[in-house]
Design an enzyme around this catalytic site. Structure first.
Site, PDB file in Angstrom:
ATOM      1  N   ASN A   9       2.304 -50.937 -64.781  1.00  0.00           N
ATOM      2  CA  ASN A   9       2.918 -49.896 -64.580  1.00  0.00           C
ATOM      3  C   ASN A   9       2.790 -49.579 -63.135  1.00  0.00           C
ATOM      4  O   ASN A   9       1.739 -49.298 -62.484  1.00  0.00           O
ATOM      5  CB  ASN A   9       2.169 -48.765 -65.589  1.00  0.00           C
ATOM      6  CG  ASN A   9       2.363 -47.274 -65.202  1.00  0.00           C
ATOM      7  OD1 ASN A   9       3.678 -46.784 -64.421  1.00  0.00           O
ATOM      8  ND2 ASN A   9       1.734 -46.238 -65.620  1.00  0.00           N
ATOM      9  N   TRP A  10       4.015 -49.591 -62.396  1.00  0.00           N
ATOM     10  CA  TRP A  10       4.068 -49.244 -61.095  1.00  0.00           C
ATOM     11  C   TRP A  10       3.571 -48.049 -60.566  1.00  0.00           C
ATOM     12  O   TRP A  10       3.373 -47.882 -59.405  1.00  0.00           O
ATOM     13  CB  TRP A  10       5.277 -49.937 -60.333  1.00  0.00           C
ATOM     14  CG  TRP A  10       5.255 -51.302 -60.475  1.00  0.00           C
ATOM     15  CD1 TRP A  10       4.530 -52.265 -61.005  1.00  0.00           C
ATOM     16  CD2 TRP A  10       6.446 -52.242 -59.619  1.00  0.00           C
ATOM     17  NE1 TRP A  10       5.148 -53.554 -60.902  1.00  0.00           N
ATOM     18  CE2 TRP A  10       6.298 -53.573 -60.278  1.00  0.00           C
ATOM     19  CE3 TRP A  10       7.885 -51.725 -59.020  1.00  0.00           C
ATOM     20  CZ2 TRP A  10       7.265 -54.628 -59.690  1.00  0.00           C
ATOM     21  CZ3 TRP A  10       8.719 -52.722 -58.657  1.00  0.00           C
ATOM     22  CH2 TRP A  10       8.363 -54.104 -58.979  1.00  0.00           C
ATOM     23  N   LYS A  11       4.180 -47.142 -61.340  1.00  0.00           N
ATOM     24  CA  LYS A  11       3.842 -45.525 -61.162  1.00  0.00           C
ATOM     25  C   LYS A  11       4.733 -45.400 -59.943  1.00  0.00           C
ATOM     26  O   LYS A  11       5.896 -45.887 -59.480  1.00  0.00           O
ATOM     27  CB  LYS A  11       2.521 -45.034 -60.892  1.00  0.00           C
ATOM     28  CG  LYS A  11       1.431 -45.523 -62.037  1.00  0.00           C
ATOM     29  CD  LYS A  11       0.134 -44.837 -62.024  1.00  0.00           C
ATOM     30  CE  LYS A  11      -0.549 -45.397 -63.210  1.00  0.00           C
ATOM     31  NZ  LYS A  11      -2.007 -44.735 -63.237  1.00  0.00           N
ATOM     32  N   HIS A  96       2.811 -40.979 -70.894  1.00  0.00           N
ATOM     33  CA  HIS A  96       1.460 -41.409 -70.019  1.00  0.00           C
ATOM     34  C   HIS A  96       0.679 -40.177 -69.525  1.00  0.00           C
ATOM     35  O   HIS A  96       1.542 -39.057 -69.714  1.00  0.00           O
ATOM     36  CB  HIS A  96       2.090 -41.838 -68.647  1.00  0.00           C
ATOM     37  CG  HIS A  96       1.162 -42.657 -68.011  1.00  0.00           C
ATOM     38  ND1 HIS A  96       0.193 -42.086 -67.079  1.00  0.00           N
ATOM     39  CD2 HIS A  96       0.684 -43.898 -67.771  1.00  0.00           C
ATOM     40  CE1 HIS A  96      -0.709 -42.684 -66.564  1.00  0.00           C
ATOM     41  NE2 HIS A  96      -0.395 -43.913 -67.017  1.00  0.00           N
ATOM     42  N   GLU A  98      -0.244 -38.863 -67.204  1.00  0.00           N
ATOM     43  CA  GLU A  98      -0.031 -38.301 -65.815  1.00  0.00           C
ATOM     44  C   GLU A  98       1.289 -37.507 -66.155  1.00  0.00           C
ATOM     45  O   GLU A  98       1.646 -36.382 -65.445  1.00  0.00           O
ATOM     46  CB  GLU A  98       0.229 -39.322 -64.851  1.00  0.00           C
ATOM     47  CG  GLU A  98      -1.009 -40.016 -64.301  1.00  0.00           C
ATOM     48  CD  GLU A  98      -0.955 -41.271 -63.632  1.00  0.00           C
ATOM     49  OE1 GLU A  98       0.267 -41.836 -63.408  1.00  0.00           O
ATOM     50  OE2 GLU A  98      -2.081 -41.958 -63.591  1.00  0.00           O
ATOM     51  N   GLU A 168      -4.715 -45.217 -73.395  1.00  0.00           N
ATOM     52  CA  GLU A 168      -5.328 -44.955 -72.051  1.00  0.00           C
ATOM     53  C   GLU A 168      -6.174 -44.025 -72.012  1.00  0.00           C
ATOM     54  O   GLU A 168      -6.154 -42.753 -72.038  1.00  0.00           O
ATOM     55  CB  GLU A 168      -4.298 -44.689 -70.984  1.00  0.00           C
ATOM     56  CG  GLU A 168      -3.529 -46.042 -71.107  1.00  0.00           C
ATOM     57  CD  GLU A 168      -2.608 -46.072 -69.899  1.00  0.00           C
ATOM     58  OE1 GLU A 168      -2.567 -47.050 -69.127  1.00  0.00           O
ATOM     59  OE2 GLU A 168      -2.061 -45.079 -69.556  1.00  0.00           O
ATOM     60  N   GLY A 174      -7.407 -45.429 -63.091  1.00  0.00           N
ATOM     61  CA  GLY A 174      -7.173 -45.220 -61.428  1.00  0.00           C
ATOM     62  C   GLY A 174      -8.666 -44.980 -61.129  1.00  0.00           C
ATOM     63  O   GLY A 174      -8.834 -44.599 -59.830  1.00  0.00           O
ATOM     64  N   SER A 214      -8.126 -49.027 -65.515  1.00  0.00           N
ATOM     65  CA  SER A 214      -8.722 -49.605 -64.793  1.00  0.00           C
ATOM     66  C   SER A 214      -8.908 -51.128 -65.231  1.00  0.00           C
ATOM     67  O   SER A 214     -10.219 -51.620 -65.123  1.00  0.00           O
ATOM     68  CB  SER A 214     -10.262 -48.999 -64.316  1.00  0.00           C
ATOM     69  OG  SER A 214      -9.931 -47.738 -63.620  1.00  0.00           O
ATOM     70  N   GLY A 235      -2.216 -50.429 -64.085  1.00  0.00           N
ATOM     71  CA  GLY A 235      -1.591 -49.658 -63.105  1.00  0.00           C
ATOM     72  C   GLY A 235      -1.793 -50.427 -61.742  1.00  0.00           C
ATOM     73  O   GLY A 235      -1.227 -51.409 -61.452  1.00  0.00           O
ATOM     74  N   GLY A 236      -2.984 -49.848 -60.900  1.00  0.00           N
ATOM     75  CA  GLY A 236      -3.248 -50.473 -59.868  1.00  0.00           C
ATOM     76  C   GLY A 236      -3.299 -52.010 -59.445  1.00  0.00           C
ATOM     77  O   GLY A 236      -2.401 -52.595 -58.518  1.00  0.00           O
TER      78      GLY A 236
HETATM   79  P1  PGA Z   1      -4.745 -48.245 -63.794  1.00  0.00           P
HETATM   80  O1  PGA Z   1      -3.719 -47.308 -64.573  1.00  0.00           O
HETATM   81  O2  PGA Z   1      -4.830 -49.542 -64.184  1.00  0.00           O
HETATM   82  O3  PGA Z   1      -4.497 -47.998 -62.260  1.00  0.00           O
HETATM   83  O4  PGA Z   1      -6.287 -47.510 -64.110  1.00  0.00           O
HETATM   84  C1  PGA Z   1      -3.237 -47.436 -65.758  1.00  0.00           C
HETATM   85  C2  PGA Z   1      -2.358 -46.796 -66.278  1.00  0.00           C
HETATM   86  O5  PGA Z   1      -2.160 -45.660 -65.807  1.00  0.00           O
HETATM   87  O6  PGA Z   1      -1.364 -47.116 -66.827  1.00  0.00           O
END
Ligand code: PGA
Length: 252
Positions: A9-11, A96, A98, A168, A174, A214, A235-236
């Site tokens: 997930n590049w966000k 998600h 966010e 999640e 994050g 994470s 994500g990251g």
């Molecule tokens: P993260 O994000 O791996 O940076 O914690 C995961 C996500 O939000 O899908």
């Protein structure tokens, strides 16, 4: 039987050029390798069409990170499920945390988005998960159950079977904090049981349930070793091939 999936997930990261470079580099790293899971990258809308045109989409699935809750019309700035499908993308992340927290997405809106995604042959990667307070006060089982019930349990078994679930925990996204393998297995098993109670064991056993929050090279193997953890939403660590590849290879 159910698939193992590692989805990035590049966000809101990467310019068009940076994103294309990352996708091409990942494609190169996967070519000719023995891989035991499906690999997906979910990118900002601008990357979808050029990435699909550049990479081998049999090797890497491509998805959006959201879609509109309408099919077409006067919704300035929105991108619809048919538009996403027209780029060649096959997946869409929905719900998600966010999007829920910063853009007010509710289970009712997400039900509509999921309907539109399915109607346009996109596989929803549907996110559920609790915030820290709900983890600490023990209400997280109810929170996740309600998210599933309100957004997804109106679908027929046939449609529900096409959905991928991503658990999640918001406190792990994050933050560098990860659910322990035991915590992940506990809630993933709960999610599968909740699905089995509604749709039966066969459907529940076929659903891929990904862990997100994470997840990285050092914890992926332990997390994915659990019976009910079928991969990750990353994500990251999905923003660089050298940090994403070891998570994919955790299934080897
Ligand atoms: P993260 O994000 O791996 O940076 O914690 C995961 C996500 O939000 O899908």
């Amino acid at each position: 039987m159910r698939k193992n999936i590692v989805a990035g997930n590049w966000k809101m990261n990467n310019t068009l050029q940076e994103g294309l470079e990352l996708a091409e580099e990942l494609n190169g790293a996967l070519e000719g390798k023995e891989i035991n899971c499906d690999v997906v990258i979910c990118t900002p809308y601008i990357h979808l069409a050029p990435v699909c045109a550049t990479i081998d989409t049999d090797l890497i699935g491509v998805g959006a990170e959201n879609c509109a809750d309408h099919l077409s019309g006067a919704y300035t700035g929105e991108i619809s499920a048919p538009m996403i499908a027209s780029t060649g993308a096959q997946y869409v992340i929905l719900g998600h945390s966010e999007r829920r927290a910063y853009y007010g997405e509710t289970n009712a809106t997400l039900k509509t988005k999921t309907e539109l995604a399915l109607a346009n042959d996109l596989t929803p990667i549907f996110c559920v998960g609790e915030v820290l307070e709900e983890r600490e006060n023990g209400t997280f089982f109810d929170v996740v159950k309600t998210q599933l019930e309100e957004a997804l349990f109106g679908f027929s078994a046939e449609d529900f079977a096409k959905i991928v679930i991503a658990y999640e925990p918001v406190w792990a996204i994050g933050t560098g904090k990860t659910a322990s393998p035991a915590q992940a297995q506990e809630i993933h098993a709960f999610i599968r049981k909740t699905i089995a109670d509604k749709y039966g064991k066969e459907i529940a056993d076929g659903i891929s349930i990904l862990y997100g929050g994470s997840c990285n090279a050092s914890n992926a193997k332990e997390l994915f070793a659990n019976a009910d953890v079928d991969g990750g939403l990353i994500g990251g660590a999905a923003l660089k091939v050298e940090t994403f590849m070891p998570i994919i290879e955790a299934f080897n």
